[in-house]
Write a protein that holds these residues in place. Structure first.
Motif, PDB file in Angstrom:
ATOM      1  N   GLU A 165      33.645  30.496  25.433  1.00  0.00           N
ATOM      2  CA  GLU A 165      33.625  31.887  24.982  1.00  0.00           C
ATOM      3  C   GLU A 165      32.535  32.696  25.697  1.00  0.00           C
ATOM      4  O   GLU A 165      31.595  33.196  25.064  1.00  0.00           O
ATOM      5  N   PRO A 166      32.631  32.838  27.017  1.00  0.00           N
ATOM      6  CA  PRO A 166      31.593  33.546  27.777  1.00  0.00           C
ATOM      7  C   PRO A 166      31.477  35.028  27.449  1.00  0.00           C
ATOM      8  O   PRO A 166      30.499  35.661  27.857  1.00  0.00           O
ATOM      9  N   THR A 167      32.446  35.590  26.727  1.00  0.00           N
ATOM     10  CA  THR A 167      32.387  37.025  26.390  1.00  0.00           C
ATOM     11  C   THR A 167      32.007  37.275  24.931  1.00  0.00           C
ATOM     12  O   THR A 167      32.038  38.422  24.472  1.00  0.00           O
ATOM     13  N   THR A 168      31.638  36.225  24.194  1.00  0.00           N
ATOM     14  CA  THR A 168      31.274  36.392  22.788  1.00  0.00           C
ATOM     15  C   THR A 168      30.105  37.350  22.636  1.00  0.00           C
ATOM     16  O   THR A 168      29.138  37.297  23.391  1.00  0.00           O
ATOM     17  N   TYR A 169      30.179  38.219  21.639  1.00  0.00           N
ATOM     18  CA  TYR A 169      29.132  39.176  21.279  1.00  0.00           C
ATOM     19  C   TYR A 169      28.933  40.291  22.315  1.00  0.00           C
ATOM     20  O   TYR A 169      27.975  41.058  22.216  1.00  0.00           O
ATOM     21  N   LEU A 170      29.811  40.366  23.326  1.00  0.00           N
ATOM     22  CA  LEU A 170      29.678  41.408  24.334  1.00  0.00           C
ATOM     23  C   LEU A 170      30.649  42.546  24.039  1.00  0.00           C
ATOM     24  O   LEU A 170      31.756  42.326  23.549  1.00  0.00           O
ATOM     25  N   ASP A 171      30.223  43.776  24.372  1.00  0.00           N
ATOM     26  CA  ASP A 171      31.145  44.900  24.226  1.00  0.00           C
ATOM     27  C   ASP A 171      32.176  44.845  25.353  1.00  0.00           C
ATOM     28  O   ASP A 171      32.113  44.009  26.254  1.00  0.00           O
ATOM     29  N   MET A 172      33.153  45.759  25.309  1.00  0.00           N
ATOM     30  CA  MET A 172      34.276  45.691  26.235  1.00  0.00           C
ATOM     31  C   MET A 172      33.821  45.771  27.689  1.00  0.00           C
ATOM     32  O   MET A 172      34.311  45.027  28.553  1.00  0.00           O
ATOM     33  N   ALA A 173      32.875  46.667  27.979  1.00  0.00           N
ATOM     34  CA  ALA A 173      32.417  46.830  29.356  1.00  0.00           C
ATOM     35  C   ALA A 173      31.776  45.549  29.878  1.00  0.00           C
ATOM     36  O   ALA A 173      32.035  45.118  31.008  1.00  0.00           O
ATOM     37  N   HIS A 174      30.942  44.909  29.034  1.00  0.00           N
ATOM     38  CA  HIS A 174      30.280  43.689  29.466  1.00  0.00           C
ATOM     39  C   HIS A 174      31.256  42.510  29.538  1.00  0.00           C
ATOM     40  O   HIS A 174      31.089  41.607  30.358  1.00  0.00           O
ATOM     41  N   VAL A 176      34.410  42.707  30.509  1.00  0.00           N
ATOM     42  CA  VAL A 176      35.089  42.877  31.798  1.00  0.00           C
ATOM     43  C   VAL A 176      34.154  42.505  32.942  1.00  0.00           C
ATOM     44  O   VAL A 176      34.560  41.856  33.911  1.00  0.00           O
ATOM     45  N   GLU A 177      32.893  42.883  32.827  1.00  0.00           N
ATOM     46  CA  GLU A 177      31.895  42.583  33.854  1.00  0.00           C
ATOM     47  C   GLU A 177      31.786  41.072  34.079  1.00  0.00           C
ATOM     48  O   GLU A 177      31.801  40.595  35.220  1.00  0.00           O
ATOM     49  N   VAL A 178      31.690  40.326  32.999  1.00  0.00           N
ATOM     50  CA  VAL A 178      31.545  38.869  33.111  1.00  0.00           C
ATOM     51  C   VAL A 178      32.825  38.228  33.634  1.00  0.00           C
ATOM     52  O   VAL A 178      32.786  37.352  34.511  1.00  0.00           O
ATOM     53  N   LEU A 179      33.982  38.653  33.140  1.00  0.00           N
ATOM     54  CA  LEU A 179      35.240  38.062  33.580  1.00  0.00           C
ATOM     55  C   LEU A 179      35.534  38.379  35.041  1.00  0.00           C
ATOM     56  O   LEU A 179      36.061  37.537  35.777  1.00  0.00           O
ATOM     57  N   ASP A 199      40.517  36.393  23.358  1.00  0.00           N
ATOM     58  CA  ASP A 199      41.381  37.524  23.672  1.00  0.00           C
ATOM     59  C   ASP A 199      42.521  37.045  24.576  1.00  0.00           C
ATOM     60  O   ASP A 199      42.312  36.733  25.748  1.00  0.00           O
ATOM     61  N   LEU A 200      43.723  36.981  24.028  1.00  0.00           N
ATOM     62  CA  LEU A 200      44.864  36.471  24.777  1.00  0.00           C
ATOM     63  C   LEU A 200      45.181  37.351  25.976  1.00  0.00           C
ATOM     64  O   LEU A 200      45.553  36.854  27.045  1.00  0.00           O
ATOM     65  N   ASN A 201      45.034  38.669  25.844  1.00  0.00           N
ATOM     66  CA  ASN A 201      45.329  39.565  26.958  1.00  0.00           C
ATOM     67  C   ASN A 201      44.341  39.371  28.108  1.00  0.00           C
ATOM     68  O   ASN A 201      44.728  39.422  29.277  1.00  0.00           O
ATOM     69  N   GLN A 202      43.073  39.145  27.792  1.00  0.00           N
ATOM     70  CA  GLN A 202      42.102  38.857  28.842  1.00  0.00           C
ATOM     71  C   GLN A 202      42.414  37.525  29.511  1.00  0.00           C
ATOM     72  O   GLN A 202      42.295  37.387  30.735  1.00  0.00           O
ATOM     73  N   ALA A 203      42.822  36.548  28.725  1.00  0.00           N
ATOM     74  CA  ALA A 203      43.185  35.247  29.283  1.00  0.00           C
ATOM     75  C   ALA A 203      44.357  35.390  30.256  1.00  0.00           C
ATOM     76  O   ALA A 203      44.365  34.791  31.334  1.00  0.00           O
ATOM     77  N   CYS A 204      45.327  36.198  29.881  1.00  0.00           N
ATOM     78  CA  CYS A 204      46.490  36.417  30.753  1.00  0.00           C
ATOM     79  C   CYS A 204      46.090  37.109  32.050  1.00  0.00           C
ATOM     80  O   CYS A 204      46.610  36.789  33.124  1.00  0.00           O
TER      81      CYS A 204
END
Length: 272
Positions: A165-174, A176-179, A199-204
């Motif tokens: 879960e590398p995006t846990t506790y991050l807002d949307m901008a962060h 996307v930045e990490v992914l 987030d299934l959509n981010q995974a896709c």
């Protein structure tokens, strides 16, 4: 590229099995996302892949050898893991944190070297953290801190990266930045990346290979464009949805609750 796979993997907490006879091969040089409902076994699978959990049955293989029979330092030189919500001592700077990634390469006869220094500088540059290298971690934003932790994993110079879960506790901008960072690292360096995502959509959008878990078993796996269907989302996540096409990436886009005109057809090809 190293091949990571499981065979008949069974992991339990006490008497409760969390993974049940799971057999899986992680595609080398690609991004794999583990998805599913809370408690389905995603993080448990990631920790077992990293040898942090010993299975009750089956095993994990790295290049054909059981990872549980390999020396700890050898595993750490070949496989790096970033746990969920990692913590560091107060006052630690970014550079000091990243330098910890070189620990597997140290020993009684081998102390800090120019190779270690180059690895740290390269990891800082790859994650865009050079300008922040001397700042304390607790002075950074959430996205910057996550980049620092990823830099530490990169400094380890492993060919496989596992991220819980590398995006846990991050807002949307962060998020996307990490992914985007992880996607670019995969494209530029060919790193094999396995990450747990809610987030299934981010995974896709960011994964080449999707593994959907349900009750400790693999319900479906493969290209997100083939795996993500209204039926899969209903069975794995327990909700009705439409599966449309992301207008930017061309990947599956799940919209909760049924809508008129949704055919559930597999969307067209997206990222390659």
């Amino acid at each position: 590229m190293p091949v990571l796979r499981t065979e008949g993997l069974t992991v339990a907490y006490g008497e409760r099995p969390v993974l049940d006879g799971l057999t899986l091969t992680i595609p080398a040089g690609r991004i794999t996302a583990l998805v599913g409902r809370n408690g389905c076994g995603k993080s448990t699978l990631l920790r077992a892949l990293a040898r942090l959990l010993r299975p009750r049955g089956g095993t994990v293989y790295l290049d054909g050898a059981s990872i549980f029979r390999m020396p700890t330092r050898e595993v750490a030189r070949r496989l790096g893991i970033l746990p969920q919500a990692p913590s560091a001592p107060e006052g630690l700077t970014v550079r000091e944190l990243v330098a910890l990634g070189r620990y597997p390469h140290q020993g009684w006869l081998r102390q800090w070297s120019e190779a270690d220094e180059r690895a740290v500088e390269s990891a800082l540059a790859a994650t865009g953290m050079l300008d922040l290298a001397d700042r304390p971690l607790d002075a950074l934003s959430g996205g910057q801190r996550q980049r620092a932790w990823i830099a530490m994993a990169l400094a380890q110079e492993t060919e496989i990266l596992l991220l819980d879960e590398p995006t846990t506790y991050l807002d949307m901008a962060h998020q996307v930045e990490v992914l985007e960072l992880l996607y670019e690292l995969n494209q530029a360096r060919g790193r094999t990346i396995v990450m747990v995502l809610h987030d299934l959509n981010q995974a896709c959008r960011y994964a080449h290979h999707l593994v959907a878990l349900k009750d400790g078993r693999i319900y479906a796996q493969g290209d997100p464009r083939e795996v993500v269907t209204p039926e899969m989302v209903r069975e794995v996540f327990g909700i009705e949805c439409c599966v449309l096409t992301d207008p930017l990436a061309g990947t599956p886009l799940c919209i909760p609750a049924a809508c008129k005109g949704c055919t559930g057809n597999t969307p067209p090809r997206g990222r390659t």
